[in-house]
Design a protein around this motif. Structure first.
Motif, PDB file in Angstrom:
ATOM      1  N   THR A  13      13.812  33.246  -4.924  1.00  0.00           N
ATOM      2  CA  THR A  13      14.880  33.716  -4.051  1.00  0.00           C
ATOM      3  C   THR A  13      15.753  32.546  -3.618  1.00  0.00           C
ATOM      4  N   ASN A  14      16.810  32.872  -2.899  1.00  0.00           N
ATOM      5  CA  ASN A  14      17.680  31.818  -2.370  1.00  0.00           C
ATOM      6  C   ASN A  14      17.109  31.158  -1.122  1.00  0.00           C
ATOM      7  N   SER A  15      15.938  31.618  -0.698  1.00  0.00           N
ATOM      8  CA  SER A  15      15.330  31.081   0.528  1.00  0.00           C
ATOM      9  C   SER A  15      14.424  29.891   0.282  1.00  0.00           C
ATOM     10  N   VAL A  16      14.273  29.500  -0.972  1.00  0.00           N
ATOM     11  CA  VAL A  16      13.388  28.376  -1.286  1.00  0.00           C
ATOM     12  C   VAL A  16      13.942  27.100  -0.646  1.00  0.00           C
ATOM     13  N   PRO A  17      13.104  26.315   0.044  1.00  0.00           N
ATOM     14  CA  PRO A  17      13.581  25.055   0.630  1.00  0.00           C
ATOM     15  C   PRO A  17      13.720  23.991  -0.447  1.00  0.00           C
ATOM     16  N   ASP A  18      14.375  22.906  -0.109  1.00  0.00           N
ATOM     17  CA  ASP A  18      14.483  21.786  -1.044  1.00  0.00           C
ATOM     18  C   ASP A  18      13.237  20.908  -0.989  1.00  0.00           C
ATOM     19  N   LEU A  19      12.678  20.752   0.204  1.00  0.00           N
ATOM     20  CA  LEU A  19      11.442  19.991   0.386  1.00  0.00           C
ATOM     21  C   LEU A  19      10.444  20.853   1.140  1.00  0.00           C
ATOM     22  N   VAL A  20       9.151  20.702   0.801  1.00  0.00           N
ATOM     23  CA  VAL A  20       8.114  21.505   1.443  1.00  0.00           C
ATOM     24  C   VAL A  20       6.842  20.667   1.543  1.00  0.00           C
ATOM     25  N   LEU A  21       6.096  20.875   2.620  1.00  0.00           N
ATOM     26  CA  LEU A  21       4.806  20.211   2.726  1.00  0.00           C
ATOM     27  C   LEU A  21       3.859  20.760   1.663  1.00  0.00           C
ATOM     28  N   ALA A  22       3.058  19.882   1.084  1.00  0.00           N
ATOM     29  CA  ALA A  22       2.127  20.244   0.014  1.00  0.00           C
ATOM     30  C   ALA A  22       0.763  19.670   0.365  1.00  0.00           C
ATOM     31  N   SER A  23      -0.085  20.487   0.983  1.00  0.00           N
ATOM     32  CA  SER A  23      -1.366  19.995   1.498  1.00  0.00           C
ATOM     33  C   SER A  23      -2.377  19.794   0.386  1.00  0.00           C
ATOM     34  N   ASP A  24      -3.522  19.223   0.739  1.00  0.00           N
ATOM     35  CA  ASP A  24      -4.568  18.952  -0.241  1.00  0.00           C
ATOM     36  C   ASP A  24      -5.051  20.226  -0.914  1.00  0.00           C
ATOM     37  N   VAL A  25      -4.989  21.363  -0.209  1.00  0.00           N
ATOM     38  CA  VAL A  25      -5.470  22.625  -0.749  1.00  0.00           C
ATOM     39  C   VAL A  25      -4.413  23.327  -1.598  1.00  0.00           C
ATOM     40  N   TRP A  26      -3.112  23.047  -1.372  1.00  0.00           N
ATOM     41  CA  TRP A  26      -2.061  23.864  -1.971  1.00  0.00           C
ATOM     42  C   TRP A  26      -1.245  23.201  -3.065  1.00  0.00           C
ATOM     43  N   TRP A  27      -1.176  21.876  -3.136  1.00  0.00           N
ATOM     44  CA  TRP A  27      -0.232  21.258  -4.061  1.00  0.00           C
ATOM     45  C   TRP A  27      -0.518  21.619  -5.513  1.00  0.00           C
ATOM     46  N   PHE A  28      -1.804  21.734  -5.871  1.00  0.00           N
ATOM     47  CA  PHE A  28      -2.176  22.027  -7.256  1.00  0.00           C
ATOM     48  C   PHE A  28      -1.644  23.390  -7.673  1.00  0.00           C
ATOM     49  N   ARG A  29      -1.727  24.368  -6.771  1.00  0.00           N
ATOM     50  CA  ARG A  29      -1.220  25.697  -7.093  1.00  0.00           C
ATOM     51  C   ARG A  29       0.308  25.714  -7.169  1.00  0.00           C
ATOM     52  N   TYR A  30       0.955  24.955  -6.301  1.00  0.00           N
ATOM     53  CA  TYR A  30       2.404  24.820  -6.427  1.00  0.00           C
ATOM     54  C   TYR A  30       2.771  24.306  -7.828  1.00  0.00           C
ATOM     55  N   MET A  31       2.035  23.298  -8.267  1.00  0.00           N
ATOM     56  CA  MET A  31       2.321  22.687  -9.557  1.00  0.00           C
ATOM     57  C   MET A  31       2.092  23.668 -10.705  1.00  0.00           C
ATOM     58  N   ILE A  32       0.962  24.352 -10.710  1.00  0.00           N
ATOM     59  CA  ILE A  32       0.662  25.300 -11.772  1.00  0.00           C
ATOM     60  C   ILE A  32       1.670  26.444 -11.779  1.00  0.00           C
ATOM     61  N   ASN A  33       2.080  26.878 -10.592  1.00  0.00           N
ATOM     62  CA  ASN A  33       3.062  27.959 -10.493  1.00  0.00           C
ATOM     63  C   ASN A  33       4.452  27.544 -10.953  1.00  0.00           C
ATOM     64  N   GLY A  34       4.653  26.254 -11.180  1.00  0.00           N
ATOM     65  CA  GLY A  34       5.984  25.787 -11.539  1.00  0.00           C
ATOM     66  C   GLY A  34       6.924  25.738 -10.365  1.00  0.00           C
ATOM     67  N   GLN A  35       6.382  25.635  -9.151  1.00  0.00           N
ATOM     68  CA  GLN A  35       7.211  25.679  -7.950  1.00  0.00           C
ATOM     69  C   GLN A  35       7.712  24.315  -7.496  1.00  0.00           C
ATOM     70  N   VAL A  36       7.097  23.244  -8.001  1.00  0.00           N
ATOM     71  CA  VAL A  36       7.492  21.919  -7.543  1.00  0.00           C
ATOM     72  C   VAL A  36       7.847  21.035  -8.726  1.00  0.00           C
ATOM     73  N   LEU A  37       8.632  20.027  -8.438  1.00  0.00           N
ATOM     74  CA  LEU A  37       9.211  19.147  -9.450  1.00  0.00           C
ATOM     75  C   LEU A  37       8.296  17.944  -9.701  1.00  0.00           C
ATOM     76  N   PRO A  38       8.053  17.569 -10.962  1.00  0.00           N
ATOM     77  CA  PRO A  38       7.384  16.288 -11.217  1.00  0.00           C
ATOM     78  C   PRO A  38       8.319  15.165 -10.765  1.00  0.00           C
ATOM     79  N   LEU A  39       7.785  14.203 -10.038  1.00  0.00           N
ATOM     80  CA  LEU A  39       8.648  13.289  -9.297  1.00  0.00           C
ATOM     81  C   LEU A  39       8.860  11.926  -9.942  1.00  0.00           C
ATOM     82  N   ASP A  40       8.128  11.598 -10.986  1.00  0.00           N
ATOM     83  CA  ASP A  40       8.146  10.227 -11.483  1.00  0.00           C
ATOM     84  C   ASP A  40       9.516   9.800 -12.011  1.00  0.00           C
ATOM     85  N   ASP A  41      10.183  10.656 -12.780  1.00  0.00           N
ATOM     86  CA  ASP A  41      11.494  10.287 -13.313  1.00  0.00           C
ATOM     87  C   ASP A  41      12.530  10.143 -12.200  1.00  0.00           C
TER      88      ASP A  41
END
Length: 450
Positions: free
Chosen positions: A110-138
Motif C-alpha cells: 500500500t501507499n502507507s509503507v514507511p521509508d524506515l522501520v524498526l526491525a527487531s531481533d524477532v522480526w527482521w528475518f521475516r521482513y527480509m524473506i517477505n521482500g519487505q526490506v532493502l539489502p543495504l550494502d550497495d
C-alpha cells in the motif's frame, strides 16, 4: 511431544533460502507477520544509485525504544539542519516491536509503507524473506557509510545471503538490576550474584531482611522468551539446534523447573502484573532482569541507588542473548525515497548520535568509536551502571533459530513460559505444546522451501 522433524541444514544451504522464497513461496498465514508471498528483495536487481536525487520527504516508524521519542526528534532536528531539503516525519507506529511488525505487514503493498522501520531481533528475518526490506550494502557503499566501525556482533546479526538487511540501532541485552538499599539491609555484598546458586543463598536473606519480594520477573511477547535464554543456556539447554526444537531435553526442562521453583516452592520471585521495571522502580522487588535499554528510565525513576551486574551464571556458565532492534529501509519505495532514507540512517547511527542516543537511554553504543569516545567515557564515570552493559556484551551469543527465525515461535514460547510461571503448568507439558506449534509452523512455512 511432537518434535520438529530432525531436518538440519548447513550454513551454505540456509543461505539459499532467500532466493528460494523469492522465486516460489506462497506460505501459510500466521497471526502477525509471517513468511509470505511477494518475497524477492534478495533477488532484485541492484540499484544504480548514481544520478538519483533524494526524495524531499520520508517517514520513519518507531516505538521510541527506552522512551526515546524526544531523543529521536532531536536527532531528526539535527539532520534537517544539515539537510534542509529532506523532511523526516517520525510516526509512533506501535507501543512495542510486535505492534510495529504487525502494522508494517498490514501496510505491505500500500501507499502507507514507511521509508524506515524498526526491525527487531524477532522480526527482521521475516521482513527480509517477505521482500519487505532493502539489502543495504550497495547503498551503504554509495553513501560511504562507515559500517566497519559498528560492533561486529551487532552488525552481523542482520546478515543473510551476503547482505545486511538492517543497521543496529537500539541494541540491548538483559541486565541484572538490584536495589542497593535492600542488598545492604540484607547484609549482602554490593554486587550482583555471580551464579543462580548464589542467588538461591541470598534470596531468603532479601525476603527476611529486605522486606520485599527478592526477584521480579517480566512476561509478554519479545520479552519472556528473551530473558529466559539466560536460565536455559545456563543449564546447557537451548530452544533449538538450528531448526530442530530441543525443549524436551533434560537441560531445557531443568531450566523451566528452576524458574517455576523460584515462584512456587522457594517463593522468592513474582511475575509482574504489568511491568516488572515499574515494580522494581517502586521498590516492590529487590532485583530484576531488565533490558539495558531501560537503564536510564530506571535510574531516573528509582528512589534508591541502583546496582547493575552481569546476568547470573548457570551450571554451564555465562549465558546472555543479544536483543533489541535495528532500522531497515522498506523495499517497496522508490530509489529516491530509499536514498533519502539511507542518508538519514547514516546520520542516525553515526558516532555522535549513537553516543547521544546511548547516553540518554541505556542502549548499548553500537559503534566502537562511540563506545570509547568522550561522551560515553563521561557517562561511565558518572554512571558506572552503563559500563556494565557494555562489558557484558563480550559474554553474549546469537539467539536460537527456533525462536527468531520460525514464524510465531516467540509467541508460542512466551505462552509456554507464562503457563509455567502463572498457571504452574508442568514444563514438559507447556513446552510440548509450544514445540508442536513451532514444528507445524516450520513444516508449513520453512521446510517445503529449503
Amino acid at each position: 511431544m511432537t518434535a520438529t522433524p530432525t531436518f538440519t541444514i548447513n550454513r551454505r544451504q540456509i543461505l539459499k533460502l532467500a532466493a528460494v522464497f523469492g522465486a516460489t513461496a506462497t506460505l501459510a498465514a500466521c497471526s502477525g507477520p509471517s513468511l509470505g508471498a511477494g518475497a524477492g528483495a534478495a533477488s532484485r536487481a541492484a540499484t544504480d544509485w548514481t544520478g538519483i536525487v533524494p526524495a524531499k520527504e520520508i517517514t520513519w516508524w518507531s516505538n521510541h525504544p527506552g522512551t526515546s521519542k524526544l531523543i529521536e526528534q532531536e536527532i531528526i532536528k539535527r539532520f534537517q539542519a544539515e539537510n534542509p531539503e529532506i523532511t523526516v516525519t517520525l510516526v509512533t507506529a506501535g507501543a512495542n516491536y510486535d505492534e510495529i511488525a504487525q502494522k508494517f505487514q498490514a501496510a505491505s503493498g500500500t501507499n502507507s509503507v514507511p521509508d524506515l522501520v524498526l526491525a527487531s531481533d524477532v522480526w527482521w528475518f521475516r521482513y527480509m524473506i517477505n521482500g519487505q526490506v532493502l539489502p543495504l550494502d550497495d547503498l551503504a557503499k554509495h553513501l560511504e557509510f562507515d559500517t566497519d566501525d559498528f560492533n561486529k556482533t551487532l552488525y552481523d546479526d542482520y546478515t543473510f545471503t551476503g547482505n545486511h538487511w538492517a543497521i543496529p540501532y537500539a541494541r540491548s541485552t538483559p541486565l541484572f538490576y538490584y536495589n542497593k538499599a535492600v542488598w545492604a539491609k540484607a547484609g549482602l555484598p554490593d554486587r550482583a550474584p555471580k551464579t543462580w546458586a548464589e542467588f538461591d543463598e541470598w534470596a531468603p536473606k532479601i525476603a527476611a531482611d529486605g522486606g520485599v519480594t527478592p526477584l521480579g520477573l517480566g512476561k509478554g511477547a519479545s520479552w519472556a522468551a528473551w530473558w529466559f535464554c539466560n536460565m536455559l543456556w545456563g543449564q546447557g539447554g537451548a530452544y533449538s539446534d538450528e531448526w530442530t526444537m530441543t525443549l524436551d531435553t533434560p537441560e531445557a526442562i531443568a531450566a523451566a523447573d528452576y524458574l517455576q521453583s523460584l515462584i512456587y516452592e522457594r517463593k522468592v520471585a513474582t511475575v509482574a502484573a504489568v511491568d516488572q521495571v515499574a515494580d522494581f522502580g517502586a521498590g516492590l522487588t529487590g532485583c530484576i532482569m531488565g533490558s539495558t535499554g531501560s537503564l536510564t528510565g530506571i535510574l531516573k525513576a528509582a528512589t534508591f541507588e541502583v546496582g547493575t551486574g552481569f546476568l547470573p551464571e548457570g551450571p554451564e556458565g555465562q549465558a546472555c542473548p543479544t536483543g533489541g532492534t535495528g532500522v531497515a529501509i522498506a523495499a517497496d519505495r522508490t530509489p529516491e525515497q530509499q536514498l533519502a532514507a539511507g542518508m538519514f540512517l547514516k546520520f542516525l547511527t553515526n558516532s555522535e548520535n549513537t553516543a547521544y542516543f546511548s547516553s540518554n537511554t541505556g542502549y548499548m553504543p553500537v559503534r566502537t568509536s562511540a563506545r570509547d569516545g568522550e561522551t560515553m567515557t563521561q557517562v561511565y564515570a558518572e554512571f558506572p551502571q552503563f559500563r556494565t552493559a557494555v562489558d557484558q556484551l563480550e559474554t553474549t551469543r546469537s539467539q536460537d533459530w527456533g525462536r527468531v527465525f520460525v514464524p510465531n515461535a516467540d509467541k508460542e514460547l512466551t505462552t509456554a513460559l507464562e503457563k509455567i510461571m502463572l498457571q504452574q503448568t508442568a514444563p514438559a507439558e507447556a513446552f510440548a505444546v509450544a514445540s508442536t506449534a513451532i514444528a507445524t509452523s516450520f513444516d508449513e512455512n520453512v521446510s517445503p522451501y529449503l
